[in-house]
Design a protein around this motif. Structure first.
Motif, PDB file in Angstrom:
ATOM      1  N   PRO A 103      50.843  20.585  47.943  1.00 56.61           N
ATOM      2  CA  PRO A 103      51.391  21.678  47.119  1.00 56.61           C
ATOM      3  C   PRO A 103      50.677  21.806  45.783  1.00 56.61           C
ATOM      4  O   PRO A 103      50.500  22.917  45.267  1.00 56.61           O
ATOM      5  N   ASN A 104      50.249  20.643  45.232  1.00 62.41           N
ATOM      6  CA  ASN A 104      49.534  20.712  43.963  1.00 62.41           C
ATOM      7  C   ASN A 104      48.199  21.421  44.126  1.00 62.41           C
ATOM      8  O   ASN A 104      47.772  22.179  43.249  1.00 62.41           O
ATOM      9  N   ALA A 105      47.548  21.153  45.261  1.00 60.93           N
ATOM     10  CA  ALA A 105      46.285  21.837  45.520  1.00 60.93           C
ATOM     11  C   ALA A 105      46.508  23.333  45.677  1.00 60.93           C
ATOM     12  O   ALA A 105      45.736  24.155  45.167  1.00 60.93           O
ATOM     13  N   LYS A 106      47.619  23.683  46.385  1.00 58.24           N
ATOM     14  CA  LYS A 106      47.950  25.101  46.545  1.00 58.24           C
ATOM     15  C   LYS A 106      48.275  25.718  45.197  1.00 58.24           C
ATOM     16  O   LYS A 106      47.825  26.834  44.885  1.00 58.24           O
ATOM     17  N   LEU A 107      49.066  24.995  44.394  1.00 63.65           N
ATOM     18  CA  LEU A 107      49.412  25.489  43.067  1.00 63.65           C
ATOM     19  C   LEU A 107      48.160  25.626  42.210  1.00 63.65           C
ATOM     20  O   LEU A 107      47.994  26.616  41.479  1.00 63.65           O
ATOM     21  N   PHE A 108      47.272  24.629  42.316  1.00 60.67           N
ATOM     22  CA  PHE A 108      46.028  24.665  41.550  1.00 60.67           C
ATOM     23  C   PHE A 108      45.184  25.863  41.969  1.00 60.67           C
ATOM     24  O   PHE A 108      44.599  26.555  41.127  1.00 60.67           O
ATOM     25  N   GLU A 109      45.141  26.114  43.301  1.00 61.46           N
ATOM     26  CA  GLU A 109      44.375  27.248  43.803  1.00 61.46           C
ATOM     27  C   GLU A 109      44.978  28.564  43.323  1.00 61.46           C
ATOM     28  O   GLU A 109      44.253  29.471  42.895  1.00 61.46           O
ATOM     29  N   GLU A 110      46.327  28.663  43.394  1.00 61.44           N
ATOM     30  CA  GLU A 110      46.993  29.871  42.917  1.00 61.44           C
ATOM     31  C   GLU A 110      46.751  30.081  41.425  1.00 61.44           C
ATOM     32  O   GLU A 110      46.542  31.211  40.965  1.00 61.44           O
ATOM     33  N   TYR A 111      46.792  28.959  40.676  1.00 61.30           N
ATOM     34  CA  TYR A 111      46.551  29.054  39.234  1.00 61.30           C
ATOM     35  C   TYR A 111      45.152  29.606  38.956  1.00 61.30           C
ATOM     36  O   TYR A 111      44.973  30.483  38.109  1.00 61.30           O
ATOM     37  N   HIS A 112      44.164  29.099  39.718  1.00 64.15           N
ATOM     38  CA  HIS A 112      42.803  29.560  39.498  1.00 64.15           C
ATOM     39  C   HIS A 112      42.631  31.022  39.925  1.00 64.15           C
ATOM     40  O   HIS A 112      41.883  31.775  39.285  1.00 64.15           O
ATOM     41  N   LEU A 113      43.338  31.407  41.001  1.00 62.05           N
ATOM     42  CA  LEU A 113      43.282  32.811  41.406  1.00 62.05           C
ATOM     43  C   LEU A 113      43.883  33.704  40.329  1.00 62.05           C
ATOM     44  O   LEU A 113      43.338  34.773  40.001  1.00 62.05           O
ATOM     45  N   GLN A 114      45.034  33.268  39.770  1.00 56.25           N
ATOM     46  CA  GLN A 114      45.655  34.030  38.696  1.00 56.25           C
ATOM     47  C   GLN A 114      44.752  34.088  37.472  1.00 56.25           C
ATOM     48  O   GLN A 114      44.638  35.136  36.813  1.00 56.25           O
ATOM     49  N   GLN A 115      44.119  32.946  37.173  1.00 56.32           N
ATOM     50  CA  GLN A 115      43.195  32.910  36.042  1.00 56.32           C
ATOM     51  C   GLN A 115      42.026  33.867  36.270  1.00 56.32           C
ATOM     52  O   GLN A 115      41.586  34.553  35.354  1.00 56.32           O
ATOM     53  N   LYS A 116      41.539  33.899  37.525  1.00 57.85           N
ATOM     54  CA  LYS A 116      40.437  34.796  37.853  1.00 57.85           C
ATOM     55  C   LYS A 116      40.871  36.246  37.722  1.00 57.85           C
ATOM     56  O   LYS A 116      40.150  37.077  37.132  1.00 57.85           O
ATOM     57  N   GLU A 117      42.079  36.570  38.263  1.00 64.40           N
ATOM     58  CA  GLU A 117      42.597  37.932  38.138  1.00 64.40           C
ATOM     59  C   GLU A 117      42.801  38.306  36.681  1.00 64.40           C
ATOM     60  O   GLU A 117      42.465  39.423  36.254  1.00 64.40           O
ATOM     61  N   TYR A 118      43.366  37.368  35.901  1.00 59.58           N
ATOM     62  CA  TYR A 118      43.586  37.627  34.483  1.00 59.58           C
ATOM     63  C   TYR A 118      42.258  37.856  33.768  1.00 59.58           C
ATOM     64  O   TYR A 118      42.125  38.764  32.935  1.00 59.58           O
ATOM     65  N   SER A 119      41.256  37.025  34.102  1.00 57.38           N
ATOM     66  CA  SER A 119      39.954  37.152  33.466  1.00 57.38           C
ATOM     67  C   SER A 119      39.314  38.490  33.808  1.00 57.38           C
ATOM     68  O   SER A 119      38.747  39.165  32.934  1.00 57.38           O
ATOM     69  N   GLU A 120      39.418  38.869  35.103  1.00 54.04           N
ATOM     70  CA  GLU A 120      38.851  40.159  35.514  1.00 54.04           C
ATOM     71  C   GLU A 120      39.583  41.315  34.838  1.00 54.04           C
ATOM     72  O   GLU A 120      38.960  42.283  34.383  1.00 54.04           O
ATOM     73  N   LYS A 121      40.940  41.215  34.765  1.00 55.95           N
ATOM     74  CA  LYS A 121      41.717  42.263  34.105  1.00 55.95           C
ATOM     75  C   LYS A 121      41.372  42.343  32.625  1.00 55.95           C
ATOM     76  O   LYS A 121      41.213  43.440  32.065  1.00 55.95           O
ATOM     77  N   LEU A 122      41.243  41.179  31.990  1.00 61.78           N
ATOM     78  CA  LEU A 122      40.908  41.143  30.570  1.00 61.78           C
ATOM     79  C   LEU A 122      39.529  41.743  30.336  1.00 61.78           C
ATOM     80  O   LEU A 122      39.331  42.523  29.390  1.00 61.78           O
ATOM     81  N   SER A 123      38.582  41.390  31.208  1.00 64.69           N
ATOM     82  CA  SER A 123      37.236  41.949  31.070  1.00 64.69           C
ATOM     83  C   SER A 123      37.257  43.458  31.238  1.00 64.69           C
ATOM     84  O   SER A 123      36.577  44.189  30.503  1.00 64.69           O
ATOM     85  N   SER A 124      38.073  43.932  32.200  1.00 65.94           N
ATOM     86  CA  SER A 124      38.193  45.374  32.411  1.00 65.94           C
ATOM     87  C   SER A 124      38.797  46.065  31.191  1.00 65.94           C
ATOM     88  O   SER A 124      38.309  47.114  30.743  1.00 65.94           O
ATOM     89  N   LEU A 125      39.871  45.431  30.640  1.00 68.74           N
ATOM     90  CA  LEU A 125      40.503  46.018  29.454  1.00 68.74           C
ATOM     91  C   LEU A 125      39.565  46.009  28.258  1.00 68.74           C
ATOM     92  O   LEU A 125      39.511  46.993  27.489  1.00 68.74           O
ATOM     93  N   LEU A 126      38.821  44.937  28.110  1.00 65.42           N
ATOM     94  CA  LEU A 126      37.864  44.860  26.997  1.00 65.42           C
ATOM     95  C   LEU A 126      36.781  45.921  27.154  1.00 65.42           C
ATOM     96  O   LEU A 126      36.362  46.541  26.161  1.00 65.42           O
ATOM     97  N   ALA A 127      36.326  46.107  28.416  1.00 69.87           N
ATOM     98  CA  ALA A 127      35.319  47.144  28.663  1.00 69.87           C
ATOM     99  C   ALA A 127      35.887  48.529  28.356  1.00 69.87           C
ATOM    100  O   ALA A 127      35.209  49.371  27.751  1.00 69.87           O
ATOM    101  N   GLU A 128      37.158  48.759  28.768  1.00 73.67           N
ATOM    102  CA  GLU A 128      37.792  50.038  28.466  1.00 73.67           C
ATOM    103  C   GLU A 128      37.959  50.227  26.958  1.00 73.67           C
ATOM    104  O   GLU A 128      37.722  51.317  26.424  1.00 73.67           O
ATOM    105  N   ASN A 129      38.365  49.141  26.277  1.00 67.51           N
ATOM    106  CA  ASN A 129      38.520  49.232  24.820  1.00 67.51           C
ATOM    107  C   ASN A 129      37.187  49.520  24.140  1.00 67.51           C
ATOM    108  O   ASN A 129      37.114  50.311  23.191  1.00 67.51           O
ATOM    109  N   GLU A 130      36.138  48.872  24.648  1.00 67.62           N
ATOM    110  CA  GLU A 130      34.827  49.089  24.062  1.00 67.62           C
ATOM    111  C   GLU A 130      34.373  50.528  24.286  1.00 67.62           C
ATOM    112  O   GLU A 130      33.834  51.178  23.370  1.00 67.62           O
TER     113      GLU A 130
END
Length: 286
Positions: A181-208
């Motif tokens: 479960p920790n590995a699954k949680l770790f994987e989910e965390y990294h997926l969320q981090q990746k989605e957050y990073s992509e969303k943040l990059s998109s928002l920053l690009a839109e802001n720019e």
């Protein structure tokens, strides 16, 4: 041996054999991940060998499978050669039965022996007094023999105690269950981090992009405002100039009219003054 030094293999072999048969137990690793403490000094009966293992929190080796036996043979052959007398952890609980199929048990775990590696015509329970098991130097490839427990003097093989091994196995299984479960949680965390990073990059690009657009619009407004102000100032300047010019013309015209009026009044007054003077002079003459 790639060490750059001369190496005497015969000397190493002699030192190794002296350590094995000289009463100093040595640890060895097998290919299946197990570890064995082996003493080749032929001075122990079965009970003494079992005690030597027990006082180290170990047990005489229990060989439950063909795979474990083959891995152990791969350890023993480089040490002792083709065969050697070493106590194992099995016994028949002092059975007087001479049947080759009589049951044997592993002494520490109490489990019945389900795998065996007997030499020919064994276990024969000679004189009904052979109850303990050892690898037999008289037969090649470390085949097993039953022998007297309290008489013969052999070396021994110890291994980790089965309770400790089972605890380690249970702990490993629990750790594995925790890791899943920790590995699954770790994987989910990294997926969320990746989605957050992509969303943040998109928002920053839109802001720019929005910032660039804002700056462009603001620049256009400033440019138009400057133009409008310049144009309005020029227009107002023209209007002011026109008013000033018209005012000046009006003042000039009024000044001209005043001069003309003054001249006319002066002429008229001069004539009347001249006539009055003539009258005055006539009065004085009379």
């Amino acid at each position: 041996m790639p060490t750059g030094r001369s190496f005497n293999f015969g000397s190493l072999l002699i030192v190794t054999l002296l350590a094995i048969v000289g009463g100093v137990p040595q640890w060895y690793n097998s290919t299946d991940g197990r570890q064995y403490l082996i003493d080749g000094d032929r001075k122990y009966n079965w009970f003494e060998a079992r005690h030597e293992c027990a006082r180290r929190n170990l047990q005489l080796v229990e060989i439950e499978t063909k795979e474990k036996n083959e891995a152990l043979l791969a350890v023993l052959k480089p040490i002792f050669g083709n065969s050697y007398n070493l106590w194992l952890g099995a016994m028949d609980e002092y059975s007087r039965d001479k049947n080759f199929e009589r049951p044997f048990y592993w002494s520490s775990s109490g489990k019945p022996m389900t795998f065996s590696y007997w030499s020919d015509n064994n276990p024969d329970n000679h004189k009904e007094d052979e109850h303990c098991v050892h690898t037999w130097a008289s037969k090649s490839n470390y085949l097993w023999n039953d022998n007297r427990c309290d008489h013969q003097r052999f070396g021994f093989i110890c291994e980790d105690h089965y309770l400790h091994a089972e605890q380690q196995k249970m702990l490993s299984e629990k750790v594995q269950k925790l890791r899943q479960p920790n590995a699954k949680l770790f994987e989910e965390y990294h997926l969320q981090q990746k989605e957050y990073s992509e969303k943040l990059s998109s928002l920053l690009a839109e802001n720019e992009a929005g910032e660039m657009e804002f700056k462009e619009v603001l620049h256009n407004i400033y440019t138009k405002l400057e133009f409008d102000i310049s144009h309005a100032l020029a227009q107002h300047q023209r209007e002011v100039n026109s008013l000033v010019e018209n005012r000046n013309e009006a003042v000039h015209k009024r000044n001209a009219e005043l001069r003309t009026f003054n001249e006319e009044m002066s002429k008229k007054f001069s004539k009347e003054l001249e006539a009055a003077k003539i009258v005055y002079d006539d009065v004085l003459t009379v």
